[in-house]
Design a protein around this motif. Structure first.
Motif, PDB file in Angstrom:
ATOM      1  N   ASN A  75      29.850  39.851  41.883  1.00 24.38           N
ATOM      2  CA  ASN A  75      30.344  38.475  41.849  1.00 24.38           C
ATOM      3  C   ASN A  75      31.832  38.403  42.168  1.00 24.38           C
ATOM      4  O   ASN A  75      32.278  37.483  42.855  1.00 24.38           O
ATOM      5  CB  ASN A  75      30.049  37.829  40.495  1.00 24.38           C
ATOM      6  N   ALA A  76      32.606  39.374  41.691  1.00 25.88           N
ATOM      7  CA  ALA A  76      34.035  39.408  41.996  1.00 25.88           C
ATOM      8  C   ALA A  76      34.255  39.585  43.500  1.00 25.88           C
ATOM      9  O   ALA A  76      35.070  38.886  44.107  1.00 25.88           O
ATOM     10  CB  ALA A  76      34.722  40.523  41.213  1.00 25.88           C
ATOM     11  N   VAL A  77      33.503  40.499  44.110  1.00 23.53           N
ATOM     12  CA  VAL A  77      33.630  40.741  45.550  1.00 23.53           C
ATOM     13  C   VAL A  77      33.210  39.504  46.335  1.00 23.53           C
ATOM     14  O   VAL A  77      33.908  39.069  47.263  1.00 23.53           O
ATOM     15  CB  VAL A  77      32.804  41.970  45.985  1.00 23.53           C
ATOM     16  N   ILE A  78      32.080  38.921  45.981  1.00 23.63           N
ATOM     17  CA  ILE A  78      31.590  37.735  46.689  1.00 23.63           C
ATOM     18  C   ILE A  78      32.593  36.593  46.593  1.00 23.63           C
ATOM     19  O   ILE A  78      32.891  35.921  47.587  1.00 23.63           O
ATOM     20  CB  ILE A  78      30.201  37.324  46.157  1.00 23.63           C
ATOM     21  N   GLU A  79      33.128  36.378  45.407  1.00 25.59           N
ATOM     22  CA  GLU A  79      34.108  35.300  45.253  1.00 25.59           C
ATOM     23  C   GLU A  79      35.346  35.574  46.096  1.00 25.59           C
ATOM     24  O   GLU A  79      35.863  34.674  46.754  1.00 25.59           O
ATOM     25  CB  GLU A  79      34.485  35.123  43.790  1.00 25.59           C
ATOM     26  N   LEU A  80      35.820  36.800  46.094  1.00 30.83           N
ATOM     27  CA  LEU A  80      37.001  37.140  46.890  1.00 30.83           C
ATOM     28  C   LEU A  80      36.740  36.982  48.384  1.00 30.83           C
ATOM     29  O   LEU A  80      37.532  36.373  49.097  1.00 30.83           O
ATOM     30  CB  LEU A  80      37.447  38.573  46.589  1.00 30.83           C
ATOM     31  N   VAL A  81      35.636  37.536  48.861  1.00 28.82           N
ATOM     32  CA  VAL A  81      35.361  37.531  50.298  1.00 28.82           C
ATOM     33  C   VAL A  81      34.968  36.148  50.807  1.00 28.82           C
ATOM     34  O   VAL A  81      35.451  35.702  51.847  1.00 28.82           O
ATOM     35  CB  VAL A  81      34.265  38.561  50.654  1.00 28.82           C
ATOM     36  N   HIS A  82      34.137  35.458  50.078  1.00 28.22           N
ATOM     37  CA  HIS A  82      33.574  34.208  50.596  1.00 28.22           C
ATOM     38  C   HIS A  82      34.299  32.949  50.126  1.00 28.22           C
ATOM     39  O   HIS A  82      34.087  31.880  50.696  1.00 28.22           O
ATOM     40  CB  HIS A  82      32.090  34.119  50.227  1.00 28.22           C
ATOM     41  N   HIS A  83      35.125  33.071  49.102  1.00 27.19           N
ATOM     42  CA  HIS A  83      35.751  31.864  48.556  1.00 27.19           C
ATOM     43  C   HIS A  83      37.263  31.995  48.410  1.00 27.19           C
ATOM     44  O   HIS A  83      37.870  31.252  47.646  1.00 27.19           O
ATOM     45  CB  HIS A  83      35.124  31.527  47.195  1.00 27.19           C
ATOM     46  N   SER A  84      37.873  32.948  49.105  1.00 24.17           N
ATOM     47  CA  SER A  84      39.319  33.149  49.042  1.00 24.17           C
ATOM     48  C   SER A  84      39.869  33.331  50.444  1.00 24.17           C
ATOM     49  O   SER A  84      39.139  33.682  51.364  1.00 24.17           O
ATOM     50  CB  SER A  84      39.661  34.406  48.238  1.00 24.17           C
ATOM     51  N   ASP A  85      41.157  33.115  50.585  1.00 25.79           N
ATOM     52  CA  ASP A  85      41.832  33.399  51.844  1.00 25.79           C
ATOM     53  C   ASP A  85      42.381  34.818  51.749  1.00 25.79           C
ATOM     54  O   ASP A  85      43.382  35.061  51.078  1.00 25.79           O
ATOM     55  CB  ASP A  85      42.950  32.384  52.081  1.00 25.79           C
ATOM     56  N   LEU A  86      41.722  35.745  52.399  1.00 34.99           N
ATOM     57  CA  LEU A  86      42.096  37.155  52.289  1.00 34.99           C
ATOM     58  C   LEU A  86      43.428  37.460  52.962  1.00 34.99           C
ATOM     59  O   LEU A  86      44.055  38.468  52.659  1.00 34.99           O
ATOM     60  CB  LEU A  86      40.993  38.049  52.856  1.00 34.99           C
ATOM     61  N   SER A  87      43.874  36.569  53.864  1.00 30.07           N
ATOM     62  CA  SER A  87      45.170  36.797  54.512  1.00 30.07           C
ATOM     63  C   SER A  87      46.309  36.676  53.508  1.00 30.07           C
ATOM     64  O   SER A  87      47.391  37.202  53.723  1.00 30.07           O
ATOM     65  CB  SER A  87      45.379  35.812  55.669  1.00 30.07           C
ATOM     66  N   GLU A  88      46.070  35.982  52.407  1.00 30.78           N
ATOM     67  CA  GLU A  88      47.098  35.791  51.382  1.00 30.78           C
ATOM     68  C   GLU A  88      46.953  36.770  50.215  1.00 30.78           C
ATOM     69  O   GLU A  88      47.688  36.680  49.238  1.00 30.78           O
ATOM     70  CB  GLU A  88      47.049  34.354  50.860  1.00 30.78           C
ATOM     71  N   LEU A  89      46.018  37.685  50.317  1.00 33.33           N
ATOM     72  CA  LEU A  89      45.767  38.657  49.259  1.00 33.33           C
ATOM     73  C   LEU A  89      46.880  39.703  49.247  1.00 33.33           C
ATOM     74  O   LEU A  89      47.047  40.447  50.197  1.00 33.33           O
ATOM     75  CB  LEU A  89      44.409  39.322  49.493  1.00 33.33           C
ATOM     76  N   ASN A  90      47.637  39.729  48.174  1.00 31.30           N
ATOM     77  CA  ASN A  90      48.767  40.653  48.075  1.00 31.30           C
ATOM     78  C   ASN A  90      48.488  41.808  47.131  1.00 31.30           C
ATOM     79  O   ASN A  90      49.395  42.494  46.700  1.00 31.30           O
ATOM     80  CB  ASN A  90      50.017  39.910  47.590  1.00 31.30           C
ATOM     81  N   ILE A  91      47.228  42.012  46.805  1.00 27.01           N
ATOM     82  CA  ILE A  91      46.828  43.057  45.873  1.00 27.01           C
ATOM     83  C   ILE A  91      45.535  43.677  46.418  1.00 27.01           C
ATOM     84  O   ILE A  91      44.780  43.020  47.110  1.00 27.01           O
ATOM     85  CB  ILE A  91      46.642  42.465  44.451  1.00 27.01           C
ATOM     86  N   SER A  92      45.300  44.927  46.114  1.00 28.19           N
ATOM     87  CA  SER A  92      44.111  45.602  46.648  1.00 28.19           C
ATOM     88  C   SER A  92      42.837  45.080  45.981  1.00 28.19           C
ATOM     89  O   SER A  92      42.866  44.587  44.853  1.00 28.19           O
ATOM     90  CB  SER A  92      44.223  47.107  46.424  1.00 28.19           C
ATOM     91  N   PHE A  93      41.733  45.219  46.697  1.00 26.67           N
ATOM     92  CA  PHE A  93      40.437  44.840  46.139  1.00 26.67           C
ATOM     93  C   PHE A  93      40.170  45.617  44.850  1.00 26.67           C
ATOM     94  O   PHE A  93      39.673  45.058  43.887  1.00 26.67           O
ATOM     95  CB  PHE A  93      39.302  45.135  47.138  1.00 26.67           C
ATOM     96  N   SER A  94      40.495  46.906  44.850  1.00 25.97           N
ATOM     97  CA  SER A  94      40.205  47.721  43.669  1.00 25.97           C
ATOM     98  C   SER A  94      40.959  47.201  42.446  1.00 25.97           C
ATOM     99  O   SER A  94      40.388  47.125  41.356  1.00 25.97           O
ATOM    100  CB  SER A  94      40.533  49.191  43.927  1.00 25.97           C
ATOM    101  N   ASP A  95      42.218  46.819  42.620  1.00 29.69           N
ATOM    102  CA  ASP A  95      42.991  46.274  41.493  1.00 29.69           C
ATOM    103  C   ASP A  95      42.423  44.931  41.031  1.00 29.69           C
ATOM    104  O   ASP A  95      42.340  44.672  39.829  1.00 29.69           O
ATOM    105  CB  ASP A  95      44.462  46.115  41.872  1.00 29.69           C
ATOM    106  N   LEU A  96      42.037  44.088  41.986  1.00 30.47           N
ATOM    107  CA  LEU A  96      41.469  42.780  41.631  1.00 30.47           C
ATOM    108  C   LEU A  96      40.141  42.918  40.897  1.00 30.47           C
ATOM    109  O   LEU A  96      39.893  42.229  39.905  1.00 30.47           O
ATOM    110  CB  LEU A  96      41.272  41.919  42.884  1.00 30.47           C
ATOM    111  N   ILE A  97      39.296  43.808  41.377  1.00 29.31           N
ATOM    112  CA  ILE A  97      37.988  44.018  40.742  1.00 29.31           C
ATOM    113  C   ILE A  97      38.182  44.560  39.329  1.00 29.31           C
ATOM    114  O   ILE A  97      37.559  44.073  38.384  1.00 29.31           O
ATOM    115  CB  ILE A  97      37.104  44.956  41.597  1.00 29.31           C
ATOM    116  N   ALA A  98      39.045  45.553  39.179  1.00 28.60           N
ATOM    117  CA  ALA A  98      39.308  46.121  37.852  1.00 28.60           C
ATOM    118  C   ALA A  98      39.835  45.054  36.899  1.00 28.60           C
ATOM    119  O   ALA A  98      39.417  44.983  35.743  1.00 28.60           O
ATOM    120  CB  ALA A  98      40.304  47.274  37.964  1.00 28.60           C
ATOM    121  N   LYS A  99      40.711  44.221  37.397  1.00 35.24           N
ATOM    122  CA  LYS A  99      41.279  43.151  36.570  1.00 35.24           C
ATOM    123  C   LYS A  99      40.209  42.127  36.179  1.00 35.24           C
ATOM    124  O   LYS A  99      40.113  41.727  35.024  1.00 35.24           O
ATOM    125  CB  LYS A  99      42.410  42.458  37.341  1.00 35.24           C
TER     126      LYS A  99
END
Length: 187
Positions: A75-99
């Motif tokens: 769910n975290a990955v789906i929300e990030l990929v499909h419902h976020s602007d990844l160009s503005e992501l200033n943190i790694s996927f691994s850090d976001l998922i862990a958080k």
């Protein structure tokens, strides 16, 4: 009571889950991707009714802790990929998922790989490819714009990952009548 629910991937899923639970007479306090909080707490018979009602539209109650964690990662990955602007992501996927999941990423990675027979990284790539297919179908952005929006360093990097998943380059995919998209919950 907090219910953990598998296969919730979008706002419509949340709406359907809410309707199903309200139809069973529960007060729905909150619905999010992968969960719903209801009152009063259901007994075992009511829980079986909830499970049956959720299966009709393709959802499933999750009881095991490992399954709950894997679903939280998805769910975290789906929300990030499909419902976020990844160009503005200033943190790694691994850090976001862990958080978001609230656990150490190395632990989550091992757990996910053991339960899903794939890595979190591969799951992220597959989700991104499905989003790329969607954006290409809309035809509003060129490949460079899609690469930027999806957080790729270049359209060449996007094309390499796209081909590794689909077996086609983005232009071959766009020209193909047989190529299609997968449902997010089927990845």
């Amino acid at each position: 009571m907090l219910l953990h629910i598998k296969n919730m991937v979008c706002d419509r899923c949340q709406m359907i889950v809410r309707q199903q639970l309200e139809n069973l007479g529960f007060t729905v306090k909150q619905v999010a991707l992968g969960s719903a909080e209801i009152a009063p707490e259901p007994d075992e018979e009511q829980l079986q009714l909830v499970s049956a009602a959720l299966k009709v539209p393709g959802f499933e109650l999750i009881n095991k802790e490992t399954d709950k964690t894997v679903e939280a990662i998805k769910n975290a990955v789906i929300e990030l990929v499909h419902h976020s602007d990844l160009s503005e992501l200033n943190i790694s996927f691994s850090d976001l998922i862990a958080k978001r999941v609230g656990k150490d990423y190395a632990h989550l990675s091992r757990l996910f790989s053991n339960a899903q027979d794939t890595t979190i990284e591969r799951f992220i790539i597959e989700q991104k490819v499905e989003k790329i297919k969607e954006l290409m179908e809309y035809g509003e952005l060129n490949l460079n714009e899609i690469a930027y929006q999806m957080g790729y360093s270049s359209s060449a990097h996007l094309s390499t990952q796209f081909k590794s998943v689909t077996g086609l380059t983005p232009s071959q995919f766009k020209a193909s009548e047989k190529a299609g998209r997968k449902a997010i919950d089927k990845i």
